[in-house]
Design a protein around this motif. Sequence first.
Motif, PDB file in Angstrom:
ATOM      1  N   UNK A   1       0.845  -1.197   0.000  1.00  0.00           N
ATOM      2  CA  UNK A   1       0.000   0.000   0.000  1.00  0.00           C
ATOM      3  C   UNK A   1       0.881   1.247   0.000  1.00  0.00           C
ATOM      4  N   UNK A   2       0.532   2.213  -0.796  1.00  0.00           N
ATOM      5  CA  UNK A   2       1.373   3.403  -0.964  1.00  0.00           C
ATOM      6  C   UNK A   2       0.973   4.553  -0.047  1.00  0.00           C
ATOM      7  N   UNK A   3      -0.257   4.511   0.461  1.00  0.00           N
ATOM      8  CA  UNK A   3      -0.756   5.603   1.310  1.00  0.00           C
ATOM      9  C   UNK A   3      -1.624   5.017   2.418  1.00  0.00           C
ATOM     10  N   UNK A   4      -1.801   5.765   3.519  1.00  0.00           N
ATOM     11  CA  UNK A   4      -2.727   5.280   4.556  1.00  0.00           C
ATOM     12  C   UNK A   4      -4.154   5.203   4.048  1.00  0.00           C
ATOM     13  N   UNK A   5      -4.500   6.047   3.060  1.00  0.00           N
ATOM     14  CA  UNK A   5      -5.852   5.987   2.494  1.00  0.00           C
ATOM     15  C   UNK A   5      -6.091   4.633   1.816  1.00  0.00           C
ATOM     16  N   UNK A   6      -5.082   4.106   1.140  1.00  0.00           N
ATOM     17  CA  UNK A   6      -5.231   2.801   0.495  1.00  0.00           C
ATOM     18  C   UNK A   6      -5.405   1.695   1.520  1.00  0.00           C
ATOM     19  N   UNK A   7      -4.582   1.703   2.570  1.00  0.00           N
ATOM     20  CA  UNK A   7      -4.694   0.681   3.610  1.00  0.00           C
ATOM     21  C   UNK A   7      -6.050   0.771   4.295  1.00  0.00           C
ATOM     22  N   UNK A   8      -6.460   1.966   4.640  1.00  0.00           N
ATOM     23  CA  UNK A   8      -7.752   2.151   5.307  1.00  0.00           C
ATOM     24  C   UNK A   8      -8.897   1.667   4.419  1.00  0.00           C
ATOM     25  N   UNK A   9      -8.829   1.970   3.133  1.00  0.00           N
ATOM     26  CA  UNK A   9      -9.913   1.597   2.227  1.00  0.00           C
ATOM     27  C   UNK A   9     -10.016   0.083   2.063  1.00  0.00           C
ATOM     28  N   UNK A  10      -8.874  -0.598   1.962  1.00  0.00           N
ATOM     29  CA  UNK A  10      -8.896  -2.060   1.843  1.00  0.00           C
ATOM     30  C   UNK A  10      -9.500  -2.681   3.103  1.00  0.00           C
ATOM     31  N   UNK A  11      -9.100  -2.184   4.270  1.00  0.00           N
ATOM     32  CA  UNK A  11      -9.650  -2.730   5.510  1.00  0.00           C
ATOM     33  C   UNK A  11     -11.107  -2.316   5.699  1.00  0.00           C
ATOM     34  N   UNK A  12     -11.504  -1.177   5.128  1.00  0.00           N
ATOM     35  CA  UNK A  12     -12.920  -0.802   5.132  1.00  0.00           C
ATOM     36  C   UNK A  12     -13.723  -1.787   4.294  1.00  0.00           C
ATOM     37  N   UNK A  13     -13.139  -2.240   3.185  1.00  0.00           N
ATOM     38  CA  UNK A  13     -13.771  -3.267   2.359  1.00  0.00           C
ATOM     39  C   UNK A  13     -13.950  -4.556   3.168  1.00  0.00           C
ATOM     40  N   UNK A  14     -12.910  -4.973   3.893  1.00  0.00           N
ATOM     41  CA  UNK A  14     -13.028  -6.169   4.726  1.00  0.00           C
ATOM     42  C   UNK A  14     -14.084  -5.957   5.814  1.00  0.00           C
ATOM     43  N   UNK A  15     -14.146  -4.749   6.351  1.00  0.00           N
ATOM     44  CA  UNK A  15     -15.179  -4.422   7.340  1.00  0.00           C
ATOM     45  C   UNK A  15     -16.563  -4.587   6.723  1.00  0.00           C
ATOM     46  N   UNK A  16     -16.684  -4.268   5.441  1.00  0.00           N
ATOM     47  CA  UNK A  16     -17.954  -4.457   4.743  1.00  0.00           C
ATOM     48  C   UNK A  16     -18.391  -5.909   4.725  1.00  0.00           C
ATOM     49  N   UNK A  17     -17.420  -6.831   4.599  1.00  0.00           N
ATOM     50  CA  UNK A  17     -17.770  -8.252   4.658  1.00  0.00           C
ATOM     51  C   UNK A  17     -18.298  -8.620   6.041  1.00  0.00           C
ATOM     52  N   UNK A  18     -17.692  -8.063   7.092  1.00  0.00           N
ATOM     53  CA  UNK A  18     -18.151  -8.354   8.458  1.00  0.00           C
ATOM     54  C   UNK A  18     -19.538  -7.764   8.684  1.00  0.00           C
TER      55      UNK A  18
END
Length: 454
Positions: A91-108
């Motif tokens: 991941x190149x930015x904290x926004x990218x990391x946050x967004x990917x984990x937000x996607x995983x949060x969507x699965x939960x």
Amino acid sequence: MASRLIGLLRRFSWTPLFLAFLVVSAPANAASVIRDTEVEALLHNLMAPVFKVAGLDPDDVRIYIVNNQQLNAFVAGGQNIFVNTGLFITAETPEQLQAVLAHETGHIAGGHLARGSQAMDRAGTQMIIGSILGLAAAVVGAPEVGMAMLAGGMTVAQGEFLAFTRTQEQSADQAAVTFLGRLHLPPDGLLQFFQILNTQNNLLGGERGNPFLRSHPLTQERIDFLRTQVARSPYEGRQLPSSDHVAFDRSRAKLDAYLSPPNQTLKKYAGNSLVDRYAQAIAYYKIPDVKKSLSLIDELIKENPSDPYFPEFKGQMLFENGHVAESVQPFRDALRLKVDAPLIRYALARALLEEQGGNNAPEAAALLRDVTRVDPRNASAWRSLGVAEGQIGNRGESAMALAEYALLIRNYDDARLYVSRAKAAVPPESASYYRVEDLERAVNDLRDDLRRNR
């Protein structure tokens, strides 16, 4: 099955063979679970707001960092997110990391695991059991065996995870967009990360080479959806605070420096910035060139007197190189600057216990009681607490702490022995006695679970 997975996670243990940065030594292709105060603080700052707007309690969602170079993240066993170091570093930015984990949060939040097949449950069970067995072996002094078990458990689990359907993936994308929008952030990070995935996918020759894409099929429709959402977002161009960017750059470099060969780190981080010098200090520590590493970290401490992570690292370096008494003050300084850090508190307690000629058991026991209260999965903290309580003559408390340790590493015989000792040492009808009865029930549950899994 879901309740069983959650129960297993409650007994998940961590092996502090390093202090500030907890990761068991292993071959480069093995997986391990990493714990680090600085990295965990970054993940909490990024994801606690996301969990809240998703309707989840941030204290109930656990993020585990897996030492694996593959670009992957996944959810398992309820509200548990696993993120590989490969994804974190890519991941190149904290926004990218946050967004990917937000996607995983969507699965939960979307209940996708609950609606998955039994294959998902089997995969989660194998991963967790493999991890428990591996870390338990490492705790008792066989890290190379422990890592082999842990790596095997993780590999089987990730290989068997049911790929989410296109509908579930689109739902998780929409959820991530919604969560970020509620935080007044655009979904740029997720689109950017998908573009990185596409590049990786092309280089690896299709989805077979990319574990993230095997479990999260990426379609042109999803990319088009995100492009549209980015264009429509009233928050286009808005970023996270600069403090999150600094913390992300430091954490990513820290992970990279710990997990890469020192010569590679020194070449990659050859500048004079704070991040570069931090990575260099870690590289020299690994060589080991302690004198050079101490010089760099002392320079960073002088320039950043309110930063807790530099003295924490200095304490770790001194402790690991046999300068136990000298490590105490840096750990004290780090804890003074970050009083809510159980890993730093544990590091100080361990240094106090091992300091030659000291009489530090009462202080160490007080510190360790705090650690086990807020971080009850830290098996080694329970073991150290048992030692400290024993040194100050608290036989019942010592036996109870050692019983907790034995339960975490799933050692039934030791757990039963220490519960028996605790029961004989505490007054009947006391609060401690009722706690012993709770431990006794946990020992019986462990016995039954071990029998079921034979």
